[in-house]
Design a protein around this motif. Structure first.
Motif, mmCIF file in Angstrom:
data_model
loop_
_atom_site.group_PDB
_atom_site.id
_atom_site.type_symbol
_atom_site.label_atom_id
_atom_site.label_comp_id
_atom_site.label_asym_id
_atom_site.label_seq_id
_atom_site.Cartn_x
_atom_site.Cartn_y
_atom_site.Cartn_z
ATOM 1 N N ALA A 117 0.798 -1.240 0.000
ATOM 2 C CA ALA A 117 0.000 0.000 0.000
ATOM 3 C C ALA A 117 0.830 1.289 0.000
ATOM 4 C CB ALA A 117 -0.996 -0.011 1.156
ATOM 5 N N PRO A 118 1.810 1.457 0.911
ATOM 6 C CA PRO A 118 2.544 2.735 0.883
ATOM 7 C C PRO A 118 3.342 2.938 -0.400
ATOM 8 C CG PRO A 118 3.484 1.245 2.524
ATOM 9 C CD PRO A 118 2.211 0.618 2.052
ATOM 10 N N VAL A 119 3.882 1.866 -0.971
ATOM 11 C CA VAL A 119 4.606 2.002 -2.244
ATOM 12 C C VAL A 119 3.643 2.485 -3.322
ATOM 13 C CG1 VAL A 119 6.049 0.811 -3.937
ATOM 14 C CG2 VAL A 119 6.156 0.139 -1.526
ATOM 15 N N THR A 120 2.433 1.886 -3.326
ATOM 16 C CA THR A 120 1.412 2.308 -4.289
ATOM 17 C C THR A 120 1.080 3.789 -4.139
ATOM 18 O OG1 THR A 120 0.439 0.112 -4.319
ATOM 19 C CG2 THR A 120 -0.966 1.908 -5.008
ATOM 20 N N VAL A 121 0.955 4.240 -2.882
ATOM 21 C CA VAL A 121 0.635 5.647 -2.665
ATOM 22 C C VAL A 121 1.737 6.539 -3.234
ATOM 23 C CG1 VAL A 121 0.292 7.429 -0.917
ATOM 24 C CG2 VAL A 121 -0.819 5.219 -0.668
ATOM 25 N N GLY A 122 3.002 6.138 -3.027
ATOM 26 C CA GLY A 122 4.109 6.903 -3.595
ATOM 27 C C GLY A 122 4.058 6.933 -5.114
ATOM 28 N N TRP B 155 5.445 5.640 10.840
ATOM 29 C CA TRP B 155 6.862 5.261 10.767
ATOM 30 C C TRP B 155 7.121 4.076 9.859
ATOM 31 C CZ3 TRP B 155 9.431 9.193 11.873
ATOM 32 C CH2 TRP B 155 8.971 10.085 12.847
ATOM 33 N N SER B 156 6.170 3.165 9.708
ATOM 34 C CA SER B 156 6.418 2.029 8.812
ATOM 35 C C SER B 156 5.933 2.321 7.392
ATOM 36 C CB SER B 156 5.769 0.750 9.355
ATOM 37 O OG SER B 156 4.367 0.884 9.400
ATOM 38 N N ALA B 157 4.967 3.246 7.210
ATOM 39 C CA ALA B 157 4.465 3.528 5.858
ATOM 40 C C ALA B 157 5.115 4.763 5.243
ATOM 41 C CB ALA B 157 2.942 3.692 5.880
ATOM 42 N N GLY B 158 5.329 5.803 6.061
ATOM 43 C CA GLY B 158 5.832 7.080 5.553
ATOM 44 C C GLY B 158 7.075 6.964 4.695
ATOM 45 N N PRO B 159 8.133 6.299 5.187
ATOM 46 C CA PRO B 159 9.362 6.223 4.393
ATOM 47 C C PRO B 159 9.153 5.572 3.023
ATOM 48 C CG PRO B 159 9.756 5.496 6.638
ATOM 49 C CD PRO B 159 8.276 5.688 6.516
ATOM 50 N N PHE B 160 8.245 4.575 2.939
ATOM 51 C CA PHE B 160 8.055 3.898 1.655
ATOM 52 C C PHE B 160 7.276 4.769 0.685
ATOM 53 C CE2 PHE B 160 9.121 0.425 4.469
ATOM 54 C CZ PHE B 160 10.068 -0.235 3.704
ATOM 55 N N ILE B 161 6.344 5.572 1.216
ATOM 56 C CA ILE B 161 5.650 6.541 0.354
ATOM 57 C C ILE B 161 6.680 7.498 -0.242
ATOM 58 C CG2 ILE B 161 3.983 8.443 0.288
ATOM 59 C CD1 ILE B 161 2.407 7.078 2.486
ATOM 60 N N ILE B 162 7.559 8.029 0.639
ATOM 61 C CA ILE B 162 8.548 9.021 0.192
ATOM 62 C C ILE B 162 9.540 8.400 -0.793
ATOM 63 C CG2 ILE B 162 10.462 10.478 0.968
ATOM 64 C CD1 ILE B 162 8.839 10.817 3.613
ATOM 65 N N HIS B 172 12.726 9.501 -11.854
ATOM 66 C CA HIS B 172 12.297 8.847 -13.099
ATOM 67 C C HIS B 172 12.949 7.489 -13.298
ATOM 68 C CE1 HIS B 172 10.366 12.517 -15.045
ATOM 69 N NE2 HIS B 172 10.763 12.886 -13.850
ATOM 70 N N TRP B 173 13.157 6.773 -12.198
ATOM 71 C CA TRP B 173 13.660 5.408 -12.328
ATOM 72 C C TRP B 173 12.562 4.499 -12.840
ATOM 73 C CZ3 TRP B 173 16.179 5.571 -6.821
ATOM 74 C CH2 TRP B 173 17.408 6.244 -6.918
ATOM 75 N N PRO B 174 12.923 3.379 -13.503
ATOM 76 C CA PRO B 174 11.896 2.450 -13.992
ATOM 77 C C PRO B 174 11.065 1.898 -12.824
ATOM 78 C CG PRO B 174 14.013 1.974 -15.001
ATOM 79 C CD PRO B 174 14.268 3.003 -13.943
ATOM 80 N N LEU B 175 9.759 1.955 -13.008
ATOM 81 C CA LEU B 175 8.847 1.561 -11.942
ATOM 82 C C LEU B 175 9.006 0.111 -11.480
ATOM 83 C CD1 LEU B 175 5.180 2.594 -11.693
ATOM 84 C CD2 LEU B 175 5.706 0.184 -11.590
ATOM 85 N N PRO B 176 9.213 -0.847 -12.399
ATOM 86 C CA PRO B 176 9.356 -2.229 -11.923
ATOM 87 C C PRO B 176 10.470 -2.390 -10.897
ATOM 88 C CG PRO B 176 9.017 -2.214 -14.278
ATOM 89 C CD PRO B 176 9.188 -0.775 -13.876
ATOM 90 N N TRP B 177 11.592 -1.701 -11.115
ATOM 91 C CA TRP B 177 12.705 -1.850 -10.172
ATOM 92 C C TRP B 177 12.386 -1.229 -8.826
ATOM 93 C CZ3 TRP B 177 14.812 -5.651 -12.077
ATOM 94 C CH2 TRP B 177 15.135 -5.748 -13.435
ATOM 95 N N VAL B 178 11.749 -0.062 -8.861
ATOM 96 C CA VAL B 178 11.383 0.601 -7.605
ATOM 97 C C VAL B 178 10.397 -0.267 -6.823
ATOM 98 C CG1 VAL B 178 10.268 2.640 -6.615
ATOM 99 C CG2 VAL B 178 11.827 2.896 -8.543
ATOM 100 N N LEU B 179 9.395 -0.785 -7.544
ATOM 101 C CA LEU B 179 8.389 -1.621 -6.878
ATOM 102 C C LEU B 179 9.015 -2.893 -6.312
ATOM 103 C CD1 LEU B 179 5.350 -2.085 -6.248
ATOM 104 C CD2 LEU B 179 5.167 -3.225 -8.438
ATOM 105 N N LEU B 180 9.829 -3.569 -7.146
ATOM 106 C CA LEU B 180 10.427 -4.834 -6.687
ATOM 107 C C LEU B 180 11.470 -4.593 -5.598
ATOM 108 C CD1 LEU B 180 10.776 -6.769 -10.070
ATOM 109 C CD2 LEU B 180 9.077 -7.092 -8.267
ATOM 110 N N GLY B 181 12.062 -3.399 -5.574
ATOM 111 C CA GLY B 181 13.034 -3.097 -4.537
ATOM 112 C C GLY B 181 12.375 -2.754 -3.211
ATOM 113 N N LEU B 182 11.289 -1.982 -3.258
ATOM 114 C CA LEU B 182 10.692 -1.483 -2.017
ATOM 115 C C LEU B 182 9.642 -2.417 -1.414
ATOM 116 C CD1 LEU B 182 10.205 2.310 -2.865
ATOM 117 C CD2 LEU B 182 11.911 1.285 -1.348
#
Lengths: 176, 199
Positions: A117-122, B155-162, B172-182
């Motif tokens: 969810a948080p990744v999606t929001v980002g 604290w557990s969601a905020g950093p991943f949103i950012i 502008h990094w490729p989305l698949p890598w960002v998603l699979l990394g995070l």
């Protein structure tokens, strides 16, 4: 030339289909990156126009994929992009729903949903940023964006009203 | 004739809540699709729960929550799930076709019109206005989704949103890598926090 564009469309959208947690808006930045920056199928402004058309038409909003495919490779591209955007996630959903009872409310399913969810929001925030950049040329358009965001966030009016008013204002030329 | 579509069995006629066949599923999702301006989900609830009575409100919410936790457009997943439930693979194909085909043709038509008349000043102005408003809707969607997450677990969601926003939106990094990394790290953290919280 054409078959290779179709191949690229199908591959890209099939990958994005399985990445689109939280709906199509989460993968708009990647669709934009591929269409504008990597393959140069269209300009930033054209992308904003196609997104606006898909958003204002009836139906699911992932149809921006259809228009990107259409712009890149005509009718065949539109059909290929739409099918590729749907098929992988549809097959996954079909398979999981068939096994519904086994996966219902399991701890790991909840953890995956809560963790993604948080990744999606980002990602949806990234979509917002890039669409604002592509659409808002001048302060009048920025005011339209801010007003629409405010109405959609703070009230329960149907967002179609905002689109209708903004389209009308644009047509009579007050936003230019 | 034997090839007339979906003959109604006498005992089923007039009982709308009986399991719908592929034809009925196609029509229901077609109706949802073409009335769904600016967001289809509210229309799906109205059609499936209130008008047809195929799903109870709880069943609808349960199905929707599964569909929202899977990748792919939520409403497309909902059509697959509903079709499968009532008529198997044929039901899924019928429901998703009803949902996607008409809007796809409308959008292609609009795109073609725009391609042909995009130079007309009024149309250009209208599409510019629509684009600005559409961007505003996505801003609101992001804010609406961020707000409860940040309130419940900053604290557990905020950093991943950012990080996701910075990687894809700013770098502008490729989305698949960002998603699979995070995502795996985020999931692992949720998993550990829940394991600790459990008695």
């Amino acid at each position: 030339m054409k078959p290779s564009i179709l191949g690229v469309l199908v591959t890209q959208f099939a990958i994005l289909s399985l990445m689109a947690f939280g709906g199509a808006n989460a993968v708009v930045p990647e669709i934009h990156r591929q269409a504008v920056e990597v393959h140069h199928w269209m300009t930033d402004k054209e992308f904003a126009a196609l997104f606006a058309i898909a958003q204002s038409a009836p139906g699911p909003n992932f149809l921006v994929a259809t228009l990107v495919g259409w712009k890149a490779a005509g009718l065949a591209g539109a059909l290929a992009a739409t099918a590729a955007m749907c098929a992988p996630s549809c097959l996954l959903t079909y398979w999981l729903v068939k096994a519904w009872d086994r996966y219902k409310e399991t701890a790991w399913r909840n953890a995956i949903a809560a963790g993604v969810a948080p990744v999606t929001v980002g990602l949806i925030g990234s979509s917002a940023l890039l669409l604002v950049r592509a659409a808002d040329h001048g302060w009048k358009l920025a005011v339209v964006t801010a007003a629409t965001a405010g109405v959609a966030y703070f009230t329960r009016y149907n967002p179609l009203w905002c689109l209708a008013v903004a389209g009308g204002l644009g047509a009579v030329g007050v936003l230019g | 004739m034997t090839d007339t579509p979906a003959p109604l069995e006498p005992d089923r006629a007039g009982r709308e809540s009986a399991a719908p066949g592929p034809g009925a599923l196609f029509l229901a999702f077609l109706g949802i699709a073409i009335s769904g301006f600016g967001g289809v989900l509210p229309f799906a609830r109205r059609m499936l729960v209130e008008r047809r009575g195929w799903l109870s409100a709880d069943e609808f919410n349960e199905t929707l929550s599964l569909c929202q936790s899977l990748p792919g457009p939520n409403i497309v997943n909902l059509s697959i799930a509903t079709g499968q439930r009532f008529a198997g693979a044929r039901g899924s194909v019928a429901a998703v076709s009803g949902l996607v085909l008409a809007p796809m043709m409308i959008v292609i038509g609009l795109g073609a019109l725009y391609g042909r008349f995009g130079g007309v000043e009024r149309l250009q102005g209208a599409v510019m206005g629509l684009g600005a408003a559409a961007a505003g809707l996505v801003v609101a969607t992001a804010a609406k989704m961020a707000e409860p997450l940040l309130r419940r677990r900053p604290w557990s969601a905020g950093p991943f949103i950012i990080l996701a926003f910075a990687g894809v939106g700013l770098m502008h990094w490729p989305l698949p890598w960002v998603l699979l990394g995070l995502a795996p790290i985020s999931i692992a953290i949720v998993w550990r926090l829940r394991a600790k919280a459990a008695p």
